[in-house]
Design a protein around this motif. Sequence first.
Motif, PDB file in Angstrom:
ATOM      1  N   ALA A  76       0.834  -1.212   0.000  1.00 60.06           N
ATOM      2  CA  ALA A  76       0.000   0.000   0.000  1.00 60.06           C
ATOM      3  C   ALA A  76       0.861   1.252   0.000  1.00 60.06           C
ATOM      4  N   TYR A  77       1.951   1.218   0.740  1.00 58.04           N
ATOM      5  CA  TYR A  77       2.852   2.380   0.767  1.00 58.04           C
ATOM      6  C   TYR A  77       3.627   2.513  -0.539  1.00 58.04           C
ATOM      7  N   VAL A  78       4.037   1.394  -1.113  1.00 57.23           N
ATOM      8  CA  VAL A  78       4.770   1.455  -2.384  1.00 57.23           C
ATOM      9  C   VAL A  78       3.890   2.029  -3.488  1.00 57.23           C
ATOM     10  N   ARG A  79       2.613   1.687  -3.461  1.00 53.61           N
ATOM     11  CA  ARG A  79       1.705   2.256  -4.467  1.00 53.61           C
ATOM     12  C   ARG A  79       1.653   3.778  -4.347  1.00 53.61           C
ATOM     13  N   GLN A  80       1.699   4.267  -3.132  1.00 54.28           N
ATOM     14  CA  GLN A  80       1.618   5.701  -2.893  1.00 54.28           C
ATOM     15  C   GLN A  80       2.981   6.381  -3.029  1.00 54.28           C
ATOM     16  N   ILE A  81       4.037   5.673  -2.619  1.00 52.69           N
ATOM     17  CA  ILE A  81       5.393   6.246  -2.600  1.00 52.69           C
ATOM     18  C   ILE A  81       6.334   5.234  -3.258  1.00 52.69           C
ATOM     19  N   PRO A  82       6.389   5.178  -4.580  1.00 53.17           N
ATOM     20  CA  PRO A  82       7.132   4.125  -5.288  1.00 53.17           C
ATOM     21  C   PRO A  82       8.608   4.032  -4.929  1.00 53.17           C
ATOM     22  N   GLN A  83       9.251   5.130  -4.513  1.00 50.08           N
ATOM     23  CA  GLN A  83      10.681   5.072  -4.268  1.00 50.08           C
ATOM     24  C   GLN A  83      11.047   4.200  -3.072  1.00 50.08           C
ATOM     25  N   ILE A  84      10.060   3.798  -2.279  1.00 49.99           N
ATOM     26  CA  ILE A  84      10.342   2.890  -1.161  1.00 49.99           C
ATOM     27  C   ILE A  84      11.016   1.619  -1.678  1.00 49.99           C
ATOM     28  N   PHE A 340      -7.346   8.102  12.280  1.00 47.89           N
ATOM     29  CA  PHE A 340      -5.907   8.198  12.518  1.00 47.89           C
ATOM     30  C   PHE A 340      -5.148   8.205  11.197  1.00 47.89           C
ATOM     31  N   TYR A 341      -5.505   7.301  10.307  1.00 42.62           N
ATOM     32  CA  TYR A 341      -4.828   7.249   9.005  1.00 42.62           C
ATOM     33  C   TYR A 341      -5.113   8.515   8.193  1.00 42.62           C
ATOM     34  N   ASP A 342      -6.346   8.950   8.195  1.00 42.57           N
ATOM     35  CA  ASP A 342      -6.696  10.155   7.430  1.00 42.57           C
ATOM     36  C   ASP A 342      -5.924  11.374   7.930  1.00 42.57           C
ATOM     37  N   ASP A 343      -5.721  11.456   9.230  1.00 44.19           N
ATOM     38  CA  ASP A 343      -5.088  12.625   9.826  1.00 44.19           C
ATOM     39  C   ASP A 343      -3.566  12.601   9.757  1.00 44.19           C
ATOM     40  N   TRP A 344      -2.971  11.399   9.813  1.00 45.64           N
ATOM     41  CA  TRP A 344      -1.532  11.332  10.058  1.00 45.64           C
ATOM     42  C   TRP A 344      -0.717  10.576   9.023  1.00 45.64           C
ATOM     43  N   LEU A 345      -1.357   9.836   8.142  1.00 45.77           N
ATOM     44  CA  LEU A 345      -0.606   8.976   7.232  1.00 45.77           C
ATOM     45  C   LEU A 345      -0.999   9.216   5.771  1.00 45.77           C
ATOM     46  N   PRO A 346      -0.117   8.887   4.832  1.00 51.58           N
ATOM     47  CA  PRO A 346      -0.387   9.167   3.416  1.00 51.58           C
ATOM     48  C   PRO A 346      -1.213   8.110   2.716  1.00 51.58           C
ATOM     49  N   ILE A 347      -1.584   7.043   3.416  1.00 49.40           N
ATOM     50  CA  ILE A 347      -2.462   6.025   2.842  1.00 49.40           C
ATOM     51  C   ILE A 347      -3.712   5.913   3.708  1.00 49.40           C
ATOM     52  N   SER A 348      -4.709   5.213   3.180  1.00 48.74           N
ATOM     53  CA  SER A 348      -5.945   4.984   3.934  1.00 48.74           C
ATOM     54  C   SER A 348      -5.914   3.609   4.587  1.00 48.74           C
ATOM     55  N   ALA A 349      -6.684   3.455   5.632  1.00 49.93           N
ATOM     56  CA  ALA A 349      -6.790   2.169   6.320  1.00 49.93           C
ATOM     57  C   ALA A 349      -7.804   1.304   5.576  1.00 49.93           C
ATOM     58  N   ASP A 350      -7.410   0.847   4.401  1.00 50.81           N
ATOM     59  CA  ASP A 350      -8.297   0.054   3.554  1.00 50.81           C
ATOM     60  C   ASP A 350      -8.047  -1.429   3.820  1.00 50.81           C
TER      61      ASP A 350
END
Length: 362
Positions: A76-84, A340-350
Amino acid sequence: MAISAMAFFGATQAYADLQITDVEGRTITLEKPAERVLLGFNFEDFIAITGRNALDRVVAISRPVWEGWRSKQYAAYVRQIPQIDQLVDVGDTEGGTFSIEAAIAARPDLVILAAWQFRALGENVAQLEQSGIPVLVIDYNAQTLERHLKSTRTIGQAMGTVDRAEKLATLYENYFNDTLSRIEKSDALAKKVYVELAKKGPSEIGNSYANGMWGGLIDLLGGNNIANGQIENWGPLNPEYVLASKPDVIFLAGSEWLGAPAAVPVGFDADPKQINERMAGYLARPGWSDLPAVRNAEVYALYHGGARTLSDFVYMRWVAKALYPDVFSDVDPAAELKQFYDDWLPISADGVFVARYVPVSQ
């Protein structure tokens, strides 16, 4: 996508040396907030504290403990931030693959390690320090309010996001205290609780927990953990003992582990139907149909990756709600996790992070 210190902090802002004392009582010195971090664990917590561009300031990670233990979270993070996917992988201290040479070659100006990683590296930490690389130790695994707050604030100091860290520390402490204050008002009797790691399927008895991890949480909440006195920290319980203990509530700790096809697949992108089907396999064990937890539909799947994090107050409240429904009727942990995810993180709690077993009609 790397961001220079001047661009990130503002051209006119200057910093004196930062003196930071970590959870182990070690003091490190930084000339300025870190720009090139080697991050060993607690990836989401680091991102929440540092901000949405946090990973622009990371040059290396212990990839096996992220991708291997939380594969769909990682994806999920790689989809949002590919350079990971392009970050240097320094290996895993637990698996014995951690490379000091790779860590030094990545040229970090700060190494952030979980306490268990720091202890596993032992004397090898000195090699990092002798190369001029400070090592900051954090600890969410201890599951104490003190170390959660200390870890959060020290990351904020190291990354120059003190205000953000303080807001998160306050948020965590408020939820933590609210949970315990609600329990004090409950008239419910202590329930007997059984927790099992649902990784290898119902044909093999998974670990239960005492003192720490889910066991520590149950103790904190005043539940009667049937693993206490049977194991020291973690390990399987005798099946006959579980039956004889007649637990009122059962938690199956599942996740998105790689190489665990029979696991209860709780977590990101999880399928509720598949989770329920895998849970049904455990409930079909001999004698389980007579357990109070099964008869009363008090069987839950918990996201194993949710414990020992900055958002674990949500799982604390999920467990508390199962133990004390009378004082948590107005609490919606799923909504709190989403917020929490909406407020603090770049991905959603899906996904599905806690699921209550739904009996399958015949």
